[in-house]
Write a protein that holds these residues in place. Structure first.
Motif, PDB file in Angstrom:
ATOM      1  N   THR A  34       5.781   4.542   5.796  1.00 28.22           N
ATOM      2  CA  THR A  34       6.080   3.896   7.254  1.00 28.22           C
ATOM      3  C   THR A  34       5.370   2.298   7.395  1.00 28.22           C
ATOM      4  O   THR A  34       4.232   2.329   7.097  1.00 28.22           O
ATOM      5  CB  THR A  34       4.293   4.876   8.510  1.00 28.22           C
ATOM      6  OG1 THR A  34       4.905   6.439   8.631  1.00 28.22           O
ATOM      7  CG2 THR A  34       5.330   4.124   9.945  1.00 28.22           C
ATOM      8  N   GLU A  59       2.182   3.878   1.838  1.00 27.57           N
ATOM      9  CA  GLU A  59       2.280   4.343   2.501  1.00 27.57           C
ATOM     10  C   GLU A  59       4.072   4.465   2.847  1.00 27.57           C
ATOM     11  O   GLU A  59       5.050   4.232   2.490  1.00 27.57           O
ATOM     12  CB  GLU A  59       2.092   3.600   3.989  1.00 27.57           C
ATOM     13  CG  GLU A  59       0.756   2.996   4.063  1.00 27.57           C
ATOM     14  CD  GLU A  59       0.619   1.469   4.612  1.00 27.57           C
ATOM     15  OE1 GLU A  59       1.814   0.487   4.969  1.00 27.57           O
ATOM     16  OE2 GLU A  59      -1.217   1.283   5.016  1.00 27.57           O
ATOM     17  N   VAL A 107       6.628   7.926  -1.223  1.00 34.85           N
ATOM     18  CA  VAL A 107       6.515   6.635  -0.939  1.00 34.85           C
ATOM     19  C   VAL A 107       7.440   5.920  -1.726  1.00 34.85           C
ATOM     20  O   VAL A 107       8.045   4.568  -0.719  1.00 34.85           O
ATOM     21  CB  VAL A 107       4.242   6.191  -1.238  1.00 34.85           C
ATOM     22  CG1 VAL A 107       4.794   4.399  -1.215  1.00 34.85           C
ATOM     23  CG2 VAL A 107       3.670   7.633  -0.493  1.00 34.85           C
ATOM     24  N   GLU A 122       0.563  -1.212  -0.053  1.00 37.15           N
ATOM     25  CA  GLU A 122      -0.462  -0.146  -0.217  1.00 37.15           C
ATOM     26  C   GLU A 122       0.799   1.406   0.207  1.00 37.15           C
ATOM     27  O   GLU A 122       2.144   1.707   0.420  1.00 37.15           O
ATOM     28  CB  GLU A 122      -1.158   0.157   1.019  1.00 37.15           C
ATOM     29  CG  GLU A 122      -2.110  -1.326   1.374  1.00 37.15           C
ATOM     30  CD  GLU A 122      -3.467  -1.011   2.108  1.00 37.15           C
ATOM     31  OE1 GLU A 122      -2.594  -0.352   2.494  1.00 37.15           O
ATOM     32  OE2 GLU A 122      -4.039  -1.682   1.543  1.00 37.15           O
TER      33      GLU A 122
END
Length: 300
Positions: A101, A99, A138, A97
């Motif tokens: 983190t 993200e 990202v 996904e």
């Protein structure tokens, strides 16, 4: 076009639950092969979908269950399917996904993939859910984690950038003839596809606590003139679940049946007479015999 110029191979699609693996595979081959639902453990087996370009060759996609810690024999079977897909493939697509983190689960997958010995393309899915200027940070975060992989950001839902992914896949495939006829899109038998459609409609309709514990078995599938007679059993683990699946006055079972019948009729291009039944088989997910009976035995 001669065989010498064709490229063909197997591509495993891996990732955590709910990252969009089945949606991506369906998008790439241009039709629905694998069921999708916003619930973990939707995909339970390796499902093959076939993308054919008569000029370039054939990509055989292996959709796999979401990588998770197995809690029962069904979970163990699912994780075994992932291992087999890895070992049977020429290339791995690792879906994540968008993200910055990165969680412990994905870090473990990165570690696992660093030793597989075959190329990996990191696919950052769901780019349609973030702003355009968020995509580069990202990509940078994931490239730090998995520097050996190429990165392709895309949206499996909209199809945006999926053509770029196809180009990258062909780059890595070996030269060789096609494995399947050009008009084949899956090696799944029709009975298995029908069972999965019924399970998908059940997943969409039922509460969160029920779907993990259901299986669908096709008891009968016969064609007569211009209609298919199909009877199927939805298997659950508890009497209370049986009540939820049937619903008040049979309303839930009717809803599942109506939705499934509509999709099966589109697929088979004919009328369908669908009868659904519900049975309880306690703890079937931990029974070797029942797992095999319900289609979760060893696959060739």
């Amino acid at each position: 076009m001669s065989n010498e110029s064709l490229k063909s191979g197997f591509v495993a699609i891996l990732g955590r639950p709910n990252v969009g693996k089945s949606t991506l595979m369906n998008q790439l081959v241009g039709q629905k092969i694998a069921i999708t639902a916003n619930k973990p453990q939707t995909t339970r087996s390796r499902i093959r979908a076939i993308y054919t370009d008569e000029e370039r060759g054939q990509i055989v996609f292996l959709d796999t269950p979401g990588i998770h810690k197995a809690k029962n024999k069904l979970g163990e079977f699912m994780m075994d399917q992932v291992k087999k897909a890895e070992s049977d493939s020429d290339l791995i697509l690792w879906l994540v996904e968008p993200e910055t983190t990165i969680g412990a689960g994905d870090k473990r997958i990165a570690e696992r993939l660093s030793g597989v010995g075959i190329p990996v393309i990191l696919v950052i899915n769901k780019t349609d859910t973030i702003a355009h200027d968020e995509v580069l940070p990202v990509i940078a975060a994931w490239q730090d984690l998995i520097p050996y992989a190429e990165v392709v950001p895309l949206s499996a839902r909209s199809g945006d950038n999926c053509d770029v992914l196809i180009e990258q896949i062909y780059k890595y495939l070996p030269y060789g003839p096609m494995y399947y006829d050009a008009d084949e899109v899956t090696d799944q038998p029709m009975r298995a596809i029908v069972a999965e459609v019924i399970r998908e409609k059940s997943l969409h309709a039922l509460r969160d606590e029920v779907p993990h514990g259901i299986a669908v078995v096709i008891d009968e599938m016969k064609q007569r003139k211009d209609i298919y007679d199909i009877s199927a059993t939805i298997v659950c683990e508890r009497e209370t679940h049986k009540g939820i699946i049937i619903g008040k006055g049979g309303s839930m079972l009717k809803k599942i049946g109506t939705n499934a019948r509509y999709e099966i009729e589109q697929m088979l291009e004919t009328k369908v007479n669908l009868k659904l039944f519900v049975k309880v088989r306690e703890n079937w997910r931990d029974s070797d015999m029942l797992l095999k009976n319900f289609g979760y035995g060893e696959q060739e």
